[in-house]
Design a protein around this motif. Sequence first.
Motif, PDB file in Angstrom:
ATOM      1  N   SER A 160      21.190 -55.333  -9.117  1.00 11.68           N
ATOM      2  CA  SER A 160      20.094 -54.610  -9.760  1.00 11.68           C
ATOM      3  C   SER A 160      20.405 -53.144 -10.013  1.00 11.68           C
ATOM      4  N   GLY A 161      21.596 -52.683  -9.655  1.00 10.59           N
ATOM      5  CA  GLY A 161      21.977 -51.297  -9.898  1.00 10.59           C
ATOM      6  C   GLY A 161      22.526 -51.090 -11.295  1.00 10.59           C
ATOM      7  N   GLY A 162      23.007 -49.893 -11.567  1.00 12.29           N
ATOM      8  CA  GLY A 162      23.513 -49.572 -12.898  1.00 12.29           C
ATOM      9  C   GLY A 162      24.668 -50.460 -13.312  1.00 12.29           C
ATOM     10  N   VAL A 163      25.700 -50.549 -12.483  1.00 10.19           N
ATOM     11  CA  VAL A 163      26.849 -51.395 -12.790  1.00 10.19           C
ATOM     12  C   VAL A 163      26.454 -52.864 -12.730  1.00 10.19           C
ATOM     13  N   GLY A 164      25.663 -53.231 -11.725  1.00  4.99           N
ATOM     14  CA  GLY A 164      25.288 -54.618 -11.554  1.00  4.99           C
ATOM     15  C   GLY A 164      24.526 -55.201 -12.732  1.00  4.99           C
ATOM     16  N   THR A 165      23.565 -54.449 -13.271  1.00  7.84           N
ATOM     17  CA  THR A 165      22.781 -54.971 -14.393  1.00  7.84           C
ATOM     18  C   THR A 165      23.638 -55.153 -15.637  1.00  7.84           C
ATOM     19  N   PHE A 166      24.592 -54.259 -15.847  1.00  9.33           N
ATOM     20  CA  PHE A 166      25.533 -54.450 -16.957  1.00  9.33           C
ATOM     21  C   PHE A 166      26.435 -55.649 -16.695  1.00  9.33           C
ATOM     22  N   ALA A 167      26.926 -55.789 -15.464  1.00  7.94           N
ATOM     23  CA  ALA A 167      27.863 -56.863 -15.156  1.00  7.94           C
ATOM     24  C   ALA A 167      27.230 -58.233 -15.348  1.00  7.94           C
ATOM     25  N   VAL A 168      25.989 -58.406 -14.884  1.00  7.46           N
ATOM     26  CA  VAL A 168      25.303 -59.687 -15.059  1.00  7.46           C
ATOM     27  C   VAL A 168      25.239 -60.050 -16.541  1.00  7.46           C
ATOM     28  N   THR A 179      25.812 -65.521 -10.278  1.00  8.48           N
ATOM     29  CA  THR A 179      24.903 -65.442  -9.139  1.00  8.48           C
ATOM     30  C   THR A 179      24.665 -63.969  -8.835  1.00  8.48           C
ATOM     31  N   ALA A 180      23.400 -63.572  -8.793  1.00  7.68           N
ATOM     32  CA  ALA A 180      23.039 -62.174  -8.593  1.00  7.68           C
ATOM     33  C   ALA A 180      22.419 -61.990  -7.218  1.00  7.68           C
ATOM     34  N   VAL A 181      22.943 -61.039  -6.453  1.00  8.01           N
ATOM     35  CA  VAL A 181      22.428 -60.732  -5.120  1.00  8.01           C
ATOM     36  C   VAL A 181      21.725 -59.384  -5.170  1.00  8.01           C
ATOM     37  N   CYS A 182      20.468 -59.356  -4.716  1.00  9.20           N
ATOM     38  CA  CYS A 182      19.702 -58.111  -4.735  1.00  9.20           C
ATOM     39  C   CYS A 182      18.539 -58.241  -3.761  1.00  9.20           C
ATOM     40  N   GLY A 183      17.680 -57.225  -3.705  1.00  9.38           N
ATOM     41  CA  GLY A 183      16.512 -57.254  -2.842  1.00  9.38           C
ATOM     42  C   GLY A 183      15.382 -58.063  -3.455  1.00  9.38           C
ATOM     43  N   PRO A 184      14.370 -58.385  -2.666  1.00 13.04           N
ATOM     44  CA  PRO A 184      13.279 -59.236  -3.144  1.00 13.04           C
ATOM     45  C   PRO A 184      12.507 -58.645  -4.308  1.00 13.04           C
ATOM     46  N   GLY A 185      12.439 -57.334  -4.397  1.00 12.94           N
ATOM     47  CA  GLY A 185      11.689 -56.715  -5.475  1.00 12.94           C
ATOM     48  C   GLY A 185      12.390 -56.749  -6.814  1.00 12.94           C
ATOM     49  N   LEU A 187      14.385 -59.567  -7.886  1.00 13.40           N
ATOM     50  CA  LEU A 187      14.791 -60.924  -8.250  1.00 13.40           C
ATOM     51  C   LEU A 187      14.389 -61.266  -9.680  1.00 13.40           C
ATOM     52  N   ASP A 188      13.161 -60.913 -10.062  1.00 16.95           N
ATOM     53  CA  ASP A 188      12.710 -61.204 -11.429  1.00 16.95           C
ATOM     54  C   ASP A 188      13.502 -60.404 -12.454  1.00 16.95           C
ATOM     55  N   LEU A 189      13.876 -59.179 -12.090  1.00 17.81           N
ATOM     56  CA  LEU A 189      14.672 -58.352 -13.002  1.00 17.81           C
ATOM     57  C   LEU A 189      15.988 -59.046 -13.332  1.00 17.81           C
ATOM     58  N   HIS A 317      19.408 -45.011  -3.152  1.00 19.25           N
ATOM     59  CA  HIS A 317      19.915 -46.378  -3.312  1.00 19.25           C
ATOM     60  C   HIS A 317      18.808 -47.369  -3.683  1.00 19.25           C
ATOM     61  N   ARG A 318      17.729 -46.870  -4.288  1.00 18.14           N
ATOM     62  CA  ARG A 318      16.624 -47.755  -4.669  1.00 18.14           C
ATOM     63  C   ARG A 318      16.453 -47.869  -6.176  1.00 18.14           C
ATOM     64  N   ALA A 319      17.285 -47.206  -6.944  1.00 15.83           N
ATOM     65  CA  ALA A 319      17.126 -47.235  -8.401  1.00 15.83           C
ATOM     66  C   ALA A 319      17.426 -48.622  -8.948  1.00 15.83           C
ATOM     67  N   ARG A 320      16.603 -49.048  -9.890  1.00 21.77           N
ATOM     68  CA  ARG A 320      16.832 -50.304 -10.609  1.00 21.77           C
ATOM     69  C   ARG A 320      17.526 -49.948 -11.919  1.00 21.77           C
ATOM     70  N   GLY A 321      18.807 -50.246 -12.014  1.00 18.72           N
ATOM     71  CA  GLY A 321      19.540 -49.859 -13.207  1.00 18.72           C
ATOM     72  C   GLY A 321      19.950 -48.409 -13.131  1.00 18.72           C
ATOM     73  N   ASN A 322      19.846 -47.711 -14.252  1.00 15.66           N
ATOM     74  CA  ASN A 322      20.377 -46.356 -14.388  1.00 15.66           C
ATOM     75  C   ASN A 322      19.279 -45.298 -14.358  1.00 15.66           C
ATOM     76  N   VAL A 323      19.630 -44.143 -13.830  1.00 17.18           N
ATOM     77  CA  VAL A 323      18.764 -42.976 -13.867  1.00 17.18           C
ATOM     78  C   VAL A 323      19.283 -42.037 -14.935  1.00 17.18           C
ATOM     79  N   VAL A 324      18.418 -41.667 -15.878  1.00 15.68           N
ATOM     80  CA  VAL A 324      18.822 -40.868 -17.030  1.00 15.68           C
ATOM     81  C   VAL A 324      18.123 -39.513 -17.017  1.00 15.68           C
ATOM     82  N   ILE A 325      18.850 -38.484 -17.423  1.00 16.22           N
ATOM     83  CA  ILE A 325      18.321 -37.128 -17.579  1.00 16.22           C
ATOM     84  C   ILE A 325      18.363 -36.770 -19.051  1.00 16.22           C
ATOM     85  N   THR A 326      17.270 -36.225 -19.570  1.00 20.18           N
ATOM     86  CA  THR A 326      17.222 -35.850 -20.992  1.00 20.18           C
ATOM     87  C   THR A 326      17.030 -34.345 -21.137  1.00 20.18           C
TER      88      THR A 326
END
Length: 329
Positions: A160-168, A179-185, A187-189, A317-326
Amino acid sequence: MRAVVQDRFGPPEQVLRVTDIDRPEPGPGEVLVRLRATSVNTPDWIAVAGVPYALRLAARAKGAVRGTDVAGTVAALGEGVTGFGVGDAVFGTKWGSGFATAGTFAEYTTTGADRLVRMPAGLSFTDAAASVMSGLTARAAVVDAAAAGPGTRLLVNGASGGVGTFAVQIAKHRGAHVTAVCGPGNLDLVRGLGADAVVDYTAADFTAGADRYDAILDNVLNHPPRRAFRALAPGGVYLPNSIGNSVGLLAGLATMAGANLRGVLTRTRVASVDGGFTPERLAEVGDLVTSGAVTPVVDRVYPLEETPAAVARMYSHRARGNVVITMGD
């Protein structure tokens, strides 16, 4: 120009401040980019927090501007630069191009012309920024190291992290079983990203199950290598891609070194993930995004003035995907 400057090592919201510094000027072969977006990656919070502690010997803290991912428009060209014009939308990186001038947590930055590519039509600055280091690293793991394709079984730990979401997504696009391993919150992502199977790490241990994988991309390193190796199929490859925990003299560096040593002793394939930049690789990632094959997952978008909070979000270590600054509009 406005920039985020580091005063010392420590928690991001205590050691980063927004201030005015001189705008850099492009040298020969360089491009001055007016940044519209950048992202926060693991090397950024490592450099801010100063972990593993051993890295403090080589990393400058006082006055440093962090950040490497570039997404913006060309503001000026250095001597000898061709192929770009002022106003062109570009994305790329400062990683590996030297950091004598400001990083990307700023309104402007310079980088080598060979570290940039034109942004494809339809790619937003936010998605472009999220796709550089995360996209290149995931592509290197899935395509180069794992050679994922039809019939390949790939496990992504930390999906569910930045690299992980791209890799899946890249692996599914190439026809692999994921097969994706992540926390319970989350799983749907990861299911929504196309994962064929999901594992809640709080309820099950993938290293103790009966399933075997041709490749394991480990973005967490929360299992000793000897246990992770159990989940590999014969001839499978283990891809450690994390410093693991974020404390201590060496943090997870010792675990990564141990994985390589154990791989030699047990004749298990262990490969580093080389997300090194080339224009062709980044153009490939950009094409995957603009074609709809991959959708960058953006956890939160922060304005430049809130960069300390953005880095703290990644540090948690709780970000889902990427954190972006604009920057700017």
